[in-house]
Design a protein around this motif. Structure first.
Motif, short mmCIF file in Angstrom:
data_model
loop_
_atom_site.label_atom_id
_atom_site.label_comp_id
_atom_site.label_asym_id
_atom_site.label_seq_id
_atom_site.Cartn_x
_atom_site.Cartn_y
_atom_site.Cartn_z
N ARG A 42 3.14 -11.56 -7.92
CA ARG A 42 2.01 -12.40 -7.13
C ARG A 42 2.56 -13.90 -7.00
O ARG A 42 2.18 -14.36 -5.85
CB ARG A 42 0.98 -12.23 -8.16
N THR A 62 3.16 0.66 -10.61
CA THR A 62 3.48 -0.21 -9.27
C THR A 62 2.48 -1.55 -9.23
O THR A 62 3.02 -2.55 -9.00
CB THR A 62 2.70 0.54 -8.03
N SER A 63 1.48 -1.46 -10.15
CA SER A 63 0.44 -2.53 -10.42
C SER A 63 1.13 -3.57 -11.18
O SER A 63 1.14 -5.07 -10.99
CB SER A 63 -0.70 -2.04 -10.97
N PHE A 114 0.56 4.68 -10.31
CA PHE A 114 -0.18 3.54 -10.06
C PHE A 114 -0.19 2.37 -10.96
O PHE A 114 0.23 1.16 -10.38
CB PHE A 114 -1.81 4.21 -10.11
N GLY A 115 -0.20 2.53 -12.34
CA GLY A 115 -0.03 1.61 -13.18
C GLY A 115 1.43 0.76 -13.05
O GLY A 115 1.68 -0.35 -13.21
N TYR A 126 2.31 1.87 -3.37
CA TYR A 126 1.37 2.59 -4.20
C TYR A 126 1.18 4.08 -3.97
O TYR A 126 1.32 4.90 -4.90
CB TYR A 126 -0.06 1.73 -3.98
N THR A 128 2.61 6.54 -6.54
CA THR A 128 1.58 7.30 -7.33
C THR A 128 1.65 8.80 -6.84
O THR A 128 1.54 9.77 -7.60
CB THR A 128 0.28 6.78 -6.90
N SER A 150 0.74 -1.20 -0.05
CA SER A 150 -0.03 -0.05 -0.09
C SER A 150 0.96 1.31 0.01
O SER A 150 0.53 2.10 -0.94
CB SER A 150 -1.03 0.01 1.20
N LEU A 155 3.97 -5.67 -9.04
CA LEU A 155 3.13 -6.39 -8.25
C LEU A 155 2.72 -7.60 -8.82
O LEU A 155 2.41 -8.72 -8.57
CB LEU A 155 1.97 -5.80 -7.51
N TYR A 156 2.21 -7.45 -10.27
CA TYR A 156 1.69 -8.58 -10.82
C TYR A 156 2.71 -9.62 -11.02
O TYR A 156 2.40 -10.81 -11.18
CB TYR A 156 1.27 -8.17 -12.60
N VAL A 211 -6.58 2.02 -1.51
CA VAL A 211 -5.41 1.25 -1.30
C VAL A 211 -5.18 0.94 0.06
O VAL A 211 -4.62 -0.26 0.29
CB VAL A 211 -4.25 2.18 -2.09
#
Length: 333
Positions: free
Chosen positions: A77, A69-70, A66-67, A34, A38, A31, A73-74, A254
């Motif tokens: 996983r 960081t996502s 934000f994108g 992010y 972000t 979090s 994390l993908y 978040v």
């Protein structure tokens, strides 16, 4: 009315505080990542936008952060599933069986050791998890499709809510099936996963009823966390007045997600594990259900192929459990 006992669930979770702290560090860390990335993107966009007299740059800068960081994390996983979730599942499964587990850092090492003994590589665990998730979606869809032709006024709206609950509960169902997999000391993770899925299917009415109730509890707790996070999040976002309301809500979302993943999801997972172990104790995977699943789901056929010719095994009995009731037959169709 329901088969889980929240008091016992909370007691079990308190005995796994090392994993709760680990989850808290990991998911709150995510979090913060992010928020920092972000926020940095929004700040850079705000500076650029101020120079260009275009305040919209702050929004796009934050969106890019934000994108990014996502995306990171993908790719992480698989590691998170293997090192955090699966280890916690392993120690909870042992506690539900009445076993003693170590405390402190020893608990983390113990959980990791149990997982590695069942899944030598994280890719195997991740592959099993993906197949299970796909199969459970098919089971839920097939067992609920009767509602499509029942002539009951207002049923469509009710089924929309029920389906939303079931989709949310999938997160916990596949983790519970992984718990069965870890619990059964087998050298073939694919075979024990096949058996666990069949046991879920033949007990689907009880499990779906409890999963729905647990998911409602999760939604209520998450909403409460979001409300608590909203005020400080709006305060941070007010540093960028042109986008304060949007990013304030985004920050609260978040933070709420991080706290939910760290503290609320283990509660839901443990409650459903309690139900699954109870209702499946001593049951043998039903051949008729296995045939139905093979016809419904290509992913289940993949799971059976990977399992090879290993015969199905009954679910372990819990200490002091009554003999298992015979499983209900699968629905027609």
């Amino acid at each position: 009315m329901f088969d889980f006992k929240l008091g016992q669930v909370l007691g079990l979770l308190l005995r796994t505080t090392p994993y709760l702290f680990l989850r808290l560090m990991v998911y709150v860390g995510i979090s913060l990542a992010y928020l920092i990335v972000t926020g940095a993107g929004a700040g850079i966009g705000w500076i650029v936008g101020k120079a260009a007299s275009n305040p919209g740059f702050a929004f796009w800068g934050g969106a890019i952060g934000f994108g990014l960081t996502s995306g990171v994390l993908y790719w992480l996983r698989e590691y998170l599933l293997y090192m955090v979730k699966a280890g916690h599942i392993a120690v909870l499964a042992e506690l539900l069986e009445g076993k003693e587990i170590p405390g402190g850092k020893g608990q983390l090492a113990h959980g990791a050791e149990v997982v590695k003994s069942r899944f030598v590589e994280s890719s195997v665990l991740f592959g099993v998890d993906r197949l299970i998730n796909g199969i459970i979606r098919v089971i839920n869809r097939m067992t609920m499709r009767i509602a499509n032709w029942l002539p009951i006024p207002g049923l469509d709206s009710a089924m929309g809510i029920i389906n939303a609950i079931l989709r949310t509960s999938l997160t916990y169902v596949d983790e519970v099936i992984l718990a069965h997999n870890i619990r059964v000391k087998s050298d073939n993770a694919w075979a024990t996963s096949r058996d666990a899925v069949v046991l879920y299917a033949q007990n689907y009415k009880t499990l779906l009823k409890n999963a729905a109730a647990i998911t409602v509890i999760v939604w209520l707790l998450t909403a409460l966390i979001f409300v608590v996070c909203l005020a400080p999040a709006l305060g941070v976002a007010s540093l960028f007045p042109n986008v304060a309301s949007f990013w304030g809500v985004a920050i609260a979302v978040v933070l709420a997600w991080g706290l939910k993943a760290a503290l609320v999801d283990p509660l839901a997972m443990t409650a459903l594990m309690q139900v699954y172990f109870k209702v499946s104790a001593g049951q043998m995977p039903n051949a008729e259900w296995s045939g139905k699943l093979e016809g419904w789901s290509g992913k289940f056929r993949q799971l059976k192929e990977k399992a090879g010719g290993i015969a199905p095994q009954p679910a372990p009995a819990l200490p002091g459990s009554a003999p298992a009731a015979p499983p209900p037959p699968p629905p027609a169709g």
